[in-house]
Structures are given as C-alpha cells and as structure tokens.
Design a protein around this motif. Structure first.
Motif, short mmCIF file in Angstrom:
data_model
loop_
_atom_site.label_atom_id
_atom_site.label_comp_id
_atom_site.label_asym_id
_atom_site.label_seq_id
_atom_site.Cartn_x
_atom_site.Cartn_y
_atom_site.Cartn_z
N THR A 73 1.42 9.06 1.73
CA THR A 73 2.40 9.60 0.78
C THR A 73 3.06 8.48 -0.03
N ALA A 74 3.78 8.89 -1.06
CA ALA A 74 4.49 7.94 -1.91
C ALA A 74 5.54 7.18 -1.10
N ASN A 75 5.69 5.89 -1.40
CA ASN A 75 6.69 5.02 -0.74
C ASN A 75 6.50 4.98 0.78
N ASP A 76 5.26 5.13 1.23
CA ASP A 76 4.94 5.13 2.65
C ASP A 76 4.80 3.70 3.16
N SER A 77 4.95 3.53 4.47
CA SER A 77 4.67 2.26 5.15
C SER A 77 3.74 2.57 6.31
N ILE A 78 2.51 2.08 6.24
CA ILE A 78 1.49 2.45 7.21
C ILE A 78 0.80 1.23 7.79
N SER A 134 -13.23 2.76 4.91
CA SER A 134 -13.49 3.89 4.00
C SER A 134 -12.18 4.54 3.56
N LEU A 135 -11.20 4.60 4.46
CA LEU A 135 -9.88 5.07 4.08
C LEU A 135 -9.30 4.19 2.98
N ALA A 136 -9.33 2.88 3.18
CA ALA A 136 -8.78 1.95 2.19
C ALA A 136 -9.44 2.13 0.82
N LYS A 137 -10.73 2.39 0.82
CA LYS A 137 -11.46 2.57 -0.45
C LYS A 137 -11.06 3.86 -1.15
N ASN A 138 -10.53 4.82 -0.40
CA ASN A 138 -10.17 6.12 -0.97
C ASN A 138 -8.69 6.24 -1.34
N ILE A 139 -7.88 5.26 -0.97
CA ILE A 139 -6.45 5.33 -1.28
C ILE A 139 -6.23 5.10 -2.77
N LYS A 140 -5.53 6.04 -3.40
CA LYS A 140 -5.17 5.94 -4.82
C LYS A 140 -3.67 6.14 -4.93
N PRO A 141 -2.91 5.07 -4.78
CA PRO A 141 -1.45 5.18 -4.71
C PRO A 141 -0.84 5.62 -6.04
N LEU A 142 0.12 6.54 -5.96
CA LEU A 142 0.86 6.98 -7.15
C LEU A 142 2.16 6.20 -7.28
N GLU A 143 2.72 5.82 -6.14
CA GLU A 143 3.94 5.02 -6.14
C GLU A 143 3.77 3.91 -5.11
N ASN A 144 4.87 3.20 -4.84
CA ASN A 144 4.80 2.04 -3.95
C ASN A 144 4.32 2.42 -2.55
N LEU A 145 3.50 1.57 -1.99
CA LEU A 145 2.95 1.75 -0.65
C LEU A 145 2.89 0.39 0.03
N LEU A 152 -7.40 -3.32 -0.69
CA LEU A 152 -6.14 -2.78 -1.17
C LEU A 152 -5.40 -3.73 -2.11
N ASN A 153 -5.74 -5.00 -2.07
CA ASN A 153 -5.05 -6.00 -2.88
C ASN A 153 -5.26 -5.78 -4.37
N GLN A 154 -6.27 -5.01 -4.74
CA GLN A 154 -6.55 -4.76 -6.16
C GLN A 154 -5.56 -3.77 -6.78
N HIS A 155 -4.76 -3.08 -5.95
CA HIS A 155 -3.79 -2.10 -6.45
C HIS A 155 -2.42 -2.75 -6.56
N LYS A 156 -1.84 -2.76 -7.74
CA LYS A 156 -0.53 -3.38 -7.93
C LYS A 156 0.58 -2.59 -7.23
N GLU A 157 0.33 -1.30 -6.96
CA GLU A 157 1.35 -0.48 -6.30
C GLU A 157 1.40 -0.69 -4.79
N ILE A 158 0.43 -1.43 -4.25
CA ILE A 158 0.36 -1.61 -2.80
C ILE A 158 0.77 -3.02 -2.41
N GLU A 159 1.75 -3.11 -1.51
CA GLU A 159 2.11 -4.39 -0.92
C GLU A 159 1.36 -4.51 0.40
#
Length: 253
Positions: free
Chosen positions: A91-96, A106-117, A130-137
């Motif tokens: 979910t949005a603004n999640d910490s996982i 495969s999960l990581a390849k399917n994550i398409k973040p809408l907000e910060n994660l 996941l590092n390729q997504h600017k929304e993901i720390e």
C-alpha cells in the motif's frame, strides 16, 4: 486386508494427496504402526515413495542449496503470478520487509509504487530491482554476502533489524513441511528470517507449489508465525486444508 492390498491403497493415496500419515493408515487398515512402517519401508525400497517423520511423500522431501541464477529459471510463470498478486498487497506509504529468494524477486519486479514506499531487504537483487523507482526508499541490510543466494546473513544483519518495525514481511522459503514447518537450505538465512518475522506485523509466504512437502536444512519457524501463503494451483487439497486448520490464509494464483 492383505499386504498387497495395503500397498496398493497407500500408493493410490500418495498419488492423490501427495503424502500419507502413519496414524491415518493405522486407523484405516486396523493394523499397528509397526506394520504400516514396514509397508512404507518396503515401498520406499521399491522407489515408490519417500519416508518422512510420521508418514511418507511421493517426492524427495529434502532440498538442496542451488544457486539463485539456477532457481530463477525454474517455475517462472508460477513465480511471476505469485509476485503479481503479492504486489497488490503493498500500500501507499508502506514500510515492508522483502526476504531473499527468486519468488520474492518476482514480487519486487511487480511493485509499481504510487506513493512513498520503504523496503528493507537482505537481497542484493531485490534492492537493485527496486532502486530504479524514485518513490521507493531501499534499506539494504549489511552482513556476510552469500554468493549462492546473493543476499546477506549474519549477526550484523540480524542486529540491524531491531531498529525497525514493518507492516509486512514477504518471505520466500525452500520447503514447507506439515510436520517440520518452514525451512530454507541455509542455517544463517533461517536465523535472519526468524528475526524479520519478529519485527513484522504480518508474515506472508510466497512459494510455488513444488515447495510443499519439502524440507530444507535450516528451520525458519512453525505455522503459528505465518499469516498467509500465496501459491499456485499445484497445491493439493490435503495440504491446503491442513494449513487452513492452522489459521493460515491460502491464496491461490
């Protein structure tokens, strides 16, 4: 009932359910556990089953520590389907937490973040994906790098986890055995996985159906530590019902 008849019924049950239990066979045949164990030993010597604690299974229950590059190519469609379903739980603004393994990749390849994660992981391939997504720390755990899994283990990684609290852990495993619990091929990875479970509010296991009935060297935990398992249609009715009796939600892709 004669010996040959018992053997035939045992083989039929193994082929249908994937495994049998000694006590269930004792009750059905009205014979002692000694007799049933002799039957199972005979059938194992004929190459028709594998004995395990409390019963038998139709596949070799012991896993080997294969390289991540080899495992990534096995059952790829099932793993991608599992990863796609699991990604919808982020979910949005999640910490996982995302553990190591090819199914969680495969999960990581399917994550398409809408907000910060925020994602904490011991796995280098997950972190790079996941590092390729600017929304993901991405918080990469430190420690001893295992070349076979491209992930870190050890006390340093375990101690890092005490500073965090996450909503979900997505856990990959090498084996799910109804008697022994969840396992991985490496003892140090099993220890780290246990620590990740402790700092997560919910633990979700991602495993294709070939992992059921398997047993790795390192035990991670029993079923009381697991909230949900996402798998494919290859899971047997027997296994699914047994896991649901533990209160585990089973999601089938």
């Amino acid at each position: 009932m004669g010996t040959v008849d018992r053997h035939q019924i045992i083989i039929e049950k193994i082929n249908k359910d994937g495994q049998v239990k000694v006590q269930d066979l004792c009750d059905e045949f009205d014979v002692s556990s000694v007799t049933v164990r002799k039957d199972l030993k005979f059938l194992e010597e004929k190459g028709l089953l594998y004995r395990m604690h409390g019963g038998a299974t139709h596949t070799n229950p012991y896993t080997t520590d294969r390289h991540v590059n080899e495992k990534e190519k096995i059952h790829l469609p099932e793993k991608m389907g599992i990863g796609e379903i699991a990604a919808k739980m982020v979910t949005a603004n999640d910490s996982i937490l995302i553990a190591s393994g090819t199914t969680v990749l495969s999960l990581a390849k399917n994550i398409k973040p809408l907000e910060n994660l925020t994602v904490i992981t011991p796995a280098l391939n997950v972190a790079l994906e996941l590092n390729q997504h600017k929304e993901i720390e991405v918080i990469q755990l430190g420690g001893i790098l295992r070349k076979r899994s491209s992930s870190v283990t050890g006390l340093y990684a375990e101690n890092n986890l005490s500073d965090f609290s996450c909503s979900k852990l997505f856990l990959g495993v090498d084996g799910i055995d109804l008697e022994f619990g969840l396992t991985t091929a490496n003892m140090m990875e099993a220890r780290l996985n246990r620590e990740m479970i402790k700092v997560s509010q919910k633990t979700i296991v991602l495993a294709d159906s070939t992992k059921f009935g398997k047993r790795g060297f390192g035990r991670i935990c029993g079923f009381d530590s697991i909230d949900e398992i996402i798998t494919d249609t290859g899971i047997s009715k027997f296994t699914r019902e047994a896991l649901e009796e533990h209160g585990i939600k089973i999601t089938i892709v």
